[in-house]
Design a protein around this motif. Structure first.
Motif, mmCIF file in Angstrom:
data_model
loop_
_atom_site.group_PDB
_atom_site.id
_atom_site.type_symbol
_atom_site.label_atom_id
_atom_site.label_comp_id
_atom_site.label_asym_id
_atom_site.label_seq_id
_atom_site.Cartn_x
_atom_site.Cartn_y
_atom_site.Cartn_z
ATOM 1 N N VAL A 133 -1.685 10.493 6.167
ATOM 2 C CA VAL A 133 -0.281 10.072 6.149
ATOM 3 C C VAL A 133 0.332 10.285 7.528
ATOM 4 C CG1 VAL A 133 2.024 10.605 5.234
ATOM 5 C CG2 VAL A 133 0.082 10.416 3.680
ATOM 6 N N PHE A 134 0.116 11.455 8.106
ATOM 7 C CA PHE A 134 0.695 11.760 9.420
ATOM 8 C C PHE A 134 0.129 10.848 10.503
ATOM 9 C CE2 PHE A 134 0.832 15.838 7.051
ATOM 10 C CZ PHE A 134 2.205 15.913 6.917
ATOM 11 N N ARG A 135 -1.156 10.570 10.424
ATOM 12 C CA ARG A 135 -1.806 9.695 11.404
ATOM 13 C C ARG A 135 -1.185 8.293 11.350
ATOM 14 N NH1 ARG A 135 -6.498 11.003 9.943
ATOM 15 N NH2 ARG A 135 -6.782 12.588 11.520
ATOM 16 N N VAL A 136 -1.035 7.774 10.140
ATOM 17 C CA VAL A 136 -0.469 6.428 9.972
ATOM 18 C C VAL A 136 1.004 6.415 10.355
ATOM 19 C CG1 VAL A 136 0.116 4.672 8.248
ATOM 20 C CG2 VAL A 136 -2.184 5.644 8.316
ATOM 21 N N TRP A 137 1.751 7.438 9.938
ATOM 22 C CA TRP A 137 3.163 7.492 10.316
ATOM 23 C C TRP A 137 3.324 7.531 11.825
ATOM 24 C CZ3 TRP A 137 6.145 11.310 6.617
ATOM 25 C CH2 TRP A 137 6.230 10.723 5.351
ATOM 26 N N GLU A 138 2.497 8.303 12.489
ATOM 27 C CA GLU A 138 2.589 8.363 13.946
ATOM 28 C C GLU A 138 2.345 6.983 14.557
ATOM 29 O OE1 GLU A 138 0.461 10.566 17.731
ATOM 30 O OE2 GLU A 138 0.321 11.498 15.755
ATOM 31 N N GLY A 139 1.378 6.253 13.994
ATOM 32 C CA GLY A 139 1.119 4.893 14.468
ATOM 33 C C GLY A 139 2.307 3.975 14.247
ATOM 34 N N ILE A 140 2.910 4.058 13.069
ATOM 35 C CA ILE A 140 4.069 3.225 12.749
ATOM 36 C C ILE A 140 5.245 3.572 13.655
ATOM 37 C CG2 ILE A 140 5.842 2.757 10.994
ATOM 38 C CD1 ILE A 140 3.585 3.159 8.890
ATOM 39 N N TRP A 141 5.533 4.867 13.783
ATOM 40 C CA TRP A 141 6.695 5.292 14.559
ATOM 41 C C TRP A 141 6.524 4.990 16.041
ATOM 42 C CZ3 TRP A 141 6.817 10.749 11.916
ATOM 43 C CH2 TRP A 141 7.201 10.590 10.584
ATOM 44 N N SER A 142 5.335 5.205 16.565
ATOM 45 C CA SER A 142 5.148 4.927 17.992
ATOM 46 C C SER A 142 5.184 3.426 18.249
ATOM 47 C CB SER A 142 3.862 5.558 18.518
ATOM 48 O OG SER A 142 2.734 5.069 17.829
ATOM 49 N N ALA A 143 4.598 2.627 17.360
ATOM 50 C CA ALA A 143 4.653 1.174 17.525
ATOM 51 C C ALA A 143 6.084 0.680 17.442
ATOM 52 C CB ALA A 143 3.789 0.482 16.468
ATOM 53 N N TYR A 144 6.856 1.293 16.549
ATOM 54 C CA TYR A 144 8.253 0.905 16.378
ATOM 55 C C TYR A 144 9.035 1.066 17.682
ATOM 56 C CZ TYR A 144 12.888 0.636 14.204
ATOM 57 O OH TYR A 144 14.172 0.279 13.869
ATOM 58 N N HIS A 145 8.723 2.110 18.428
ATOM 59 C CA HIS A 145 9.451 2.385 19.663
ATOM 60 C C HIS A 145 8.792 1.783 20.901
ATOM 61 C CE1 HIS A 145 12.466 4.932 17.855
ATOM 62 N NE2 HIS A 145 11.509 5.495 17.144
ATOM 63 N N CYS A 146 7.512 1.471 20.826
ATOM 64 C CA CYS A 146 6.791 1.000 22.017
ATOM 65 C C CYS A 146 6.539 -0.501 22.026
ATOM 66 C CB CYS A 146 5.454 1.717 22.145
ATOM 67 S SG CYS A 146 5.594 3.486 22.368
ATOM 68 N N THR A 147 6.208 -1.059 20.882
ATOM 69 C CA THR A 147 5.810 -2.465 20.873
ATOM 70 C C THR A 147 6.559 -3.306 19.855
ATOM 71 O OG1 THR A 147 3.968 -1.949 19.396
ATOM 72 C CG2 THR A 147 3.483 -2.026 21.752
ATOM 73 N N SER A 148 6.450 -2.918 18.575
ATOM 74 C CA SER A 148 7.012 -3.757 17.521
ATOM 75 C C SER A 148 7.352 -2.925 16.297
ATOM 76 C CB SER A 148 5.986 -4.832 17.135
ATOM 77 O OG SER A 148 6.401 -5.508 15.968
ATOM 78 N N ASN A 149 8.357 -3.338 15.589
ATOM 79 C CA ASN A 149 8.683 -2.674 14.329
ATOM 80 C C ASN A 149 7.967 -3.337 13.152
ATOM 81 O OD1 ASN A 149 10.202 -4.992 14.384
ATOM 82 N ND2 ASN A 149 12.074 -4.066 13.650
ATOM 83 N N HIS A 150 6.978 -4.174 13.443
ATOM 84 C CA HIS A 150 6.238 -4.879 12.395
ATOM 85 C C HIS A 150 4.828 -4.344 12.185
ATOM 86 C CE1 HIS A 150 9.370 -7.852 11.882
ATOM 87 N NE2 HIS A 150 9.447 -7.944 13.189
ATOM 88 N N PHE A 151 4.499 -3.212 12.773
ATOM 89 C CA PHE A 151 3.149 -2.676 12.623
ATOM 90 C C PHE A 151 2.830 -2.351 11.164
ATOM 91 C CE2 PHE A 151 -0.186 0.664 13.356
ATOM 92 C CZ PHE A 151 -1.147 -0.208 13.843
ATOM 93 N N THR A 152 3.849 -2.034 10.383
ATOM 94 C CA THR A 152 3.621 -1.763 8.960
ATOM 95 C C THR A 152 2.970 -2.960 8.269
ATOM 96 O OG1 THR A 152 5.888 -2.448 8.465
ATOM 97 C CG2 THR A 152 5.479 -0.083 8.658
ATOM 98 N N HIS A 153 3.314 -4.167 8.703
ATOM 99 C CA HIS A 153 2.721 -5.363 8.102
ATOM 100 C C HIS A 153 1.225 -5.424 8.383
ATOM 101 C CE1 HIS A 153 7.024 -6.602 8.666
ATOM 102 N NE2 HIS A 153 6.852 -6.634 7.371
ATOM 103 N N PHE A 154 0.838 -5.015 9.575
ATOM 104 C CA PHE A 154 -0.579 -5.050 9.925
ATOM 105 C C PHE A 154 -1.349 -3.955 9.187
ATOM 106 C CE2 PHE A 154 1.409 -7.453 13.281
ATOM 107 C CZ PHE A 154 0.545 -8.535 13.404
ATOM 108 N N ILE A 155 -0.712 -2.831 8.935
ATOM 109 C CA ILE A 155 -1.366 -1.791 8.136
ATOM 110 C C ILE A 155 -1.542 -2.294 6.704
ATOM 111 C CG2 ILE A 155 -1.124 0.536 7.168
ATOM 112 C CD1 ILE A 155 0.350 1.285 9.789
ATOM 113 N N ALA A 156 -0.522 -2.922 6.162
ATOM 114 C CA ALA A 156 -0.626 -3.476 4.809
ATOM 115 C C ALA A 156 -1.710 -4.542 4.748
ATOM 116 C CB ALA A 156 0.724 -4.048 4.373
#
Length: 168
Positions: A91-114
Motif C-alpha cells: 500500500v505504501f509503495r503504491v501510494w508513494e508512486g501515486i503521490w509522487s506522480a501527482y506532483h511530478c508528472t500527472s494526477n492520472h497515474f491511478t488509472h495506469f495502476i488500475a
C-alpha cells in the motif's frame, strides 16, 4: 472508507497529530471521490479509453460479455487508492508512486495502476470468458493478494507504451 486511508498513516507516522495533518491534506486531493460528483465517472471513462487504446482485444471482450467496459468493478480502487487491493507494505509503495506522480508528472497515474491490475489478469479474464459478475467476484477474492511491485512496474510500462503511441 476514510478509515482505510487514515489507518496506514497512523501506523507509518506513529503520531496522531501528524497523521491527522497528512490525512487532511490527502482528503483535499481525494474528496471528490467521496462527494456526489462526476470524478468517478471520469475515472471510468479514462479507464475505458486507456484499455481501448492499449488492449483492444480485452476491451472487445469486456464489451461483448455483459458490457463491463464501464469499469464499475474498479470503484473501490479509485475510492481508496488501492488500499484494500494490496498487502499492507505494498500500500505504501503504491501510494508513494501515486503521490509522487501527482506532483511530478500527472494526477492520472491511478488509472495506469488500475489498468495494470486488469492487464495482470487479462489472460485469466479472457481464458475464463469472464462477465461482469465474474470480474467483480474475481477482484473481490483477490483483495490483498496482488503483487504491488509487479503492478507498479506494469503501470510504468503502460505509461511508457502510451507515450510511445502519442509520440509516433
Amino acid at each position: 472508507g476514510m478509515c482505510d486511508i487514515l489507518a496506514p498513516l497512523l501506523v507509518i507516522l506513529d503520531d496522531e497529530t501528524l497523521a491527522y495533518s497528512c490525512f487532511k491534506k490527502l482528503m483535499v486531493r481525494m474528496n471528490m471521490n467521496f462527494l456526489h460528483s462526476t470524478l468517478m465517472d471520469d475515472h471510468f471513462a479514462n479507464m475505458r479509453s486507456l484499455i481501448q487504446i492499449l488492449d483492444s482485444e480485452l476491451f472487445e471482450h469486456m464489451q461483448s460479455n455483459s458490457d463491463y467496459s464501464h469499469f464499475y468493478f474498479s470503484y473501490r480502487w479509485f475510492l481508496l487508492d488501492f488500499k484494500r487491493e494490496l498487502e499492507y507494505d505494498d500500500v505504501f509503495r503504491v501510494w508513494e508512486g501515486i503521490w509522487s506522480a501527482y506532483h511530478c508528472t500527472s494526477n492520472h497515474f491511478t488509472h495506469f495502476i488500475a489498468l495494470a491490475l486488469v492487464e495482470h489478469y487479462r489472460d485469466i479474464i479472457l481464458d475464463n470468458n469472464m462477465d461482469f459478475t465474474d470480474i467483480i467476484k474475481f477482484f473481490n477474492e483477490m483483495a490483498e493478494k496482488h503483487d504491488g511491485r509487479k503492478i507498479l512496474n506494469s503501470a510504468r510500462q503502460l505509461v511508457h507504451r502510451l507515450q510511445i503511441l502519442i509520440d509516433s
